[in-house]
Design a protein around this motif. Structure first.
Motif, PDB file in Angstrom:
ATOM      1  N   ASN A   1       0.791  -1.228   0.000  1.00 61.89           N
ATOM      2  CA  ASN A   1       0.000   0.000   0.000  1.00 61.89           C
ATOM      3  C   ASN A   1       0.826   1.282   0.000  1.00 61.89           C
ATOM      4  N   THR A   2       2.122   1.196   0.212  1.00 63.85           N
ATOM      5  CA  THR A   2       2.934   2.420   0.288  1.00 63.85           C
ATOM      6  C   THR A   2       4.037   2.508  -0.757  1.00 63.85           C
ATOM      7  N   MET A   3       4.403   1.399  -1.370  1.00 60.82           N
ATOM      8  CA  MET A   3       5.481   1.407  -2.363  1.00 60.82           C
ATOM      9  C   MET A   3       4.914   1.235  -3.768  1.00 60.82           C
ATOM     10  N   ALA A   4       5.705   1.660  -4.728  1.00 58.18           N
ATOM     11  CA  ALA A   4       5.318   1.468  -6.128  1.00 58.18           C
ATOM     12  C   ALA A   4       5.180  -0.029  -6.411  1.00 58.18           C
ATOM     13  N   PRO A   5       4.218  -0.413  -7.242  1.00 58.29           N
ATOM     14  CA  PRO A   5       3.992  -1.837  -7.533  1.00 58.29           C
ATOM     15  C   PRO A   5       5.257  -2.575  -8.012  1.00 58.29           C
ATOM     16  N   LYS A   6       6.104  -1.918  -8.775  1.00 60.60           N
ATOM     17  CA  LYS A   6       7.302  -2.594  -9.282  1.00 60.60           C
ATOM     18  C   LYS A   6       8.296  -2.937  -8.163  1.00 60.60           C
ATOM     19  N   LEU A   7       8.160  -2.302  -6.994  1.00 58.40           N
ATOM     20  CA  LEU A   7       9.058  -2.561  -5.871  1.00 58.40           C
ATOM     21  C   LEU A   7       8.508  -3.594  -4.896  1.00 58.40           C
ATOM     22  N   TYR A   8       7.217  -3.885  -5.008  1.00 56.81           N
ATOM     23  CA  TYR A   8       6.563  -4.735  -4.017  1.00 56.81           C
ATOM     24  C   TYR A   8       7.172  -6.130  -3.917  1.00 56.81           C
ATOM     25  N   GLU A   9       7.294  -6.830  -5.017  1.00 53.15           N
ATOM     26  CA  GLU A   9       7.679  -8.243  -4.976  1.00 53.15           C
ATOM     27  C   GLU A   9       9.024  -8.474  -4.282  1.00 53.15           C
ATOM     28  N   LYS A  10      10.047  -7.729  -4.701  1.00 53.22           N
ATOM     29  CA  LYS A  10      11.375  -7.923  -4.099  1.00 53.22           C
ATOM     30  C   LYS A  10      11.390  -7.506  -2.628  1.00 53.22           C
ATOM     31  N   ASN A  11      10.690  -6.415  -2.303  1.00 53.15           N
ATOM     32  CA  ASN A  11      10.675  -5.974  -0.911  1.00 53.15           C
ATOM     33  C   ASN A  11       9.880  -6.917  -0.024  1.00 53.15           C
ATOM     34  N   ALA A  12       8.793  -7.476  -0.529  1.00 49.25           N
ATOM     35  CA  ALA A  12       8.041  -8.472   0.238  1.00 49.25           C
ATOM     36  C   ALA A  12       8.914  -9.704   0.482  1.00 49.25           C
ATOM     37  N   LEU A  13       9.680 -10.090  -0.511  1.00 49.78           N
ATOM     38  CA  LEU A  13      10.576 -11.242  -0.383  1.00 49.78           C
ATOM     39  C   LEU A  13      11.686 -10.982   0.631  1.00 49.78           C
ATOM     40  N   VAL A  14      12.292  -9.809   0.579  1.00 49.76           N
ATOM     41  CA  VAL A  14      13.402  -9.509   1.480  1.00 49.76           C
ATOM     42  C   VAL A  14      12.905  -9.366   2.927  1.00 49.76           C
ATOM     43  N   VAL A  15      11.703  -8.827   3.121  1.00 46.13           N
ATOM     44  CA  VAL A  15      11.122  -8.745   4.467  1.00 46.13           C
ATOM     45  C   VAL A  15      10.907 -10.146   5.026  1.00 46.13           C
ATOM     46  N   GLU A  16      10.341 -11.024   4.212  1.00 46.52           N
ATOM     47  CA  GLU A  16      10.084 -12.388   4.653  1.00 46.52           C
ATOM     48  C   GLU A  16      11.383 -13.126   4.979  1.00 46.52           C
ATOM     49  N   SER A  17      12.386 -12.941   4.161  1.00 50.94           N
ATOM     50  CA  SER A  17      13.672 -13.606   4.389  1.00 50.94           C
ATOM     51  C   SER A  17      14.310 -13.132   5.701  1.00 50.94           C
ATOM     52  N   ALA A  18      14.341 -11.823   5.935  1.00 48.78           N
ATOM     53  CA  ALA A  18      14.920 -11.290   7.174  1.00 48.78           C
ATOM     54  C   ALA A  18      14.122 -11.768   8.389  1.00 48.78           C
ATOM     55  N   TYR A  19      12.805 -11.721   8.292  1.00 53.69           N
ATOM     56  CA  TYR A  19      11.921 -12.167   9.371  1.00 53.69           C
ATOM     57  C   TYR A  19      12.221 -13.625   9.730  1.00 53.69           C
ATOM     58  N   THR A  20      12.273 -14.488   8.716  1.00 53.44           N
ATOM     59  CA  THR A  20      12.504 -15.917   8.930  1.00 53.44           C
ATOM     60  C   THR A  20      13.885 -16.172   9.536  1.00 53.44           C
ATOM     61  N   GLN A  21      14.898 -15.499   9.013  1.00 53.95           N
ATOM     62  CA  GLN A  21      16.257 -15.703   9.527  1.00 53.95           C
ATOM     63  C   GLN A  21      16.387 -15.277  10.985  1.00 53.95           C
TER      64      GLN A  21
END
Length: 183
Positions: free
Chosen positions: A151-171
């Motif tokens: 809801n706050t980032m440009a659509p083209k940035l969503y996928e990679k940022n969602a992935l990096v958030v999930e990776s950091a969270y999991t680690q």
């Protein structure tokens, strides 16, 4: 109220992370409130900046800078010094993007730079530190963060940022579980 101080350099996205966190918190429940705002000196890339996020279940009237925080988050370890502990409330935590190892229970350290280069191909750690915050604080969930990013980032940035958030969270969750099992 949960109060967060963000330390970064101009261009690293500290204020963006502060805004995403506030949005993520409020989007999860309409009875939640947040504010996010920056403070900085001369506007230039690389200059130290601070941003603040306040999260509460009540409307937030106090719009002043946070002096003592529950979490102090560093996007850049060159900004970290022992003075950071003066910004913490009792039982507060420091979330630090670093390759260094600190032997202090108040510090959660994570090599966000390496993860950022691997997934984002840029040395930008703001969303990585959001994932770490979610894992450590439980103030927002991973799903909340992903909705906030969407809801706050440009659509083209969503996928990679969602992935990096999930990776950091999991680690970090795995790291915390290992540490707890060793005790």
């Amino acid at each position: 109220m949960t109060e967060i101080i963000w330390h970064g350099r101009g261009g690293q996205g500290a204020f963006t992370a502060s805004r995403i966190l506030g949005a993520s918190y409020c989007l999860s429940d309409s009875s939640k409130y947040s504010i996010a705002f920056p403070t900085f000196g001369p506007e230039r890339r690389g200059a130290p900046i601070k941003a603040f996020t306040k999260l509460d279940s009540q409307p937030i009237g106090n719009r002043s800078q946070v002096q003592k925080a529950d979490y102090v988050i560093f996007l850049d370890d060159t900004l970290f010094s022992p003075a950071a502990f003066e910004e913490l409330k009792p039982n507060g935590r420091i979330l630090l993007n670093t390759r260094q190892n600190f032997n202090d229970d108040r510090i959660i350290q994570f090599d966000g730079d390496s993860l950022a280069m691997q997934i984002l191909r840029l040395p930008v750690t703001n969303t990585i530190m959001l994932g770490i915050f979610a894992a450590v604080s439980n103030a927002v969930s991973l799903a909340d963060l992903q909705l906030g990013i969407k809801n706050t980032m440009a659509p083209k940035l969503y996928e990679k940022n969602a992935l990096v958030v999930e990776s950091a969270y999991t680690q970090i969750k795995e790291q915390l579980e290992k540490t707890e099992a060793q005790k």
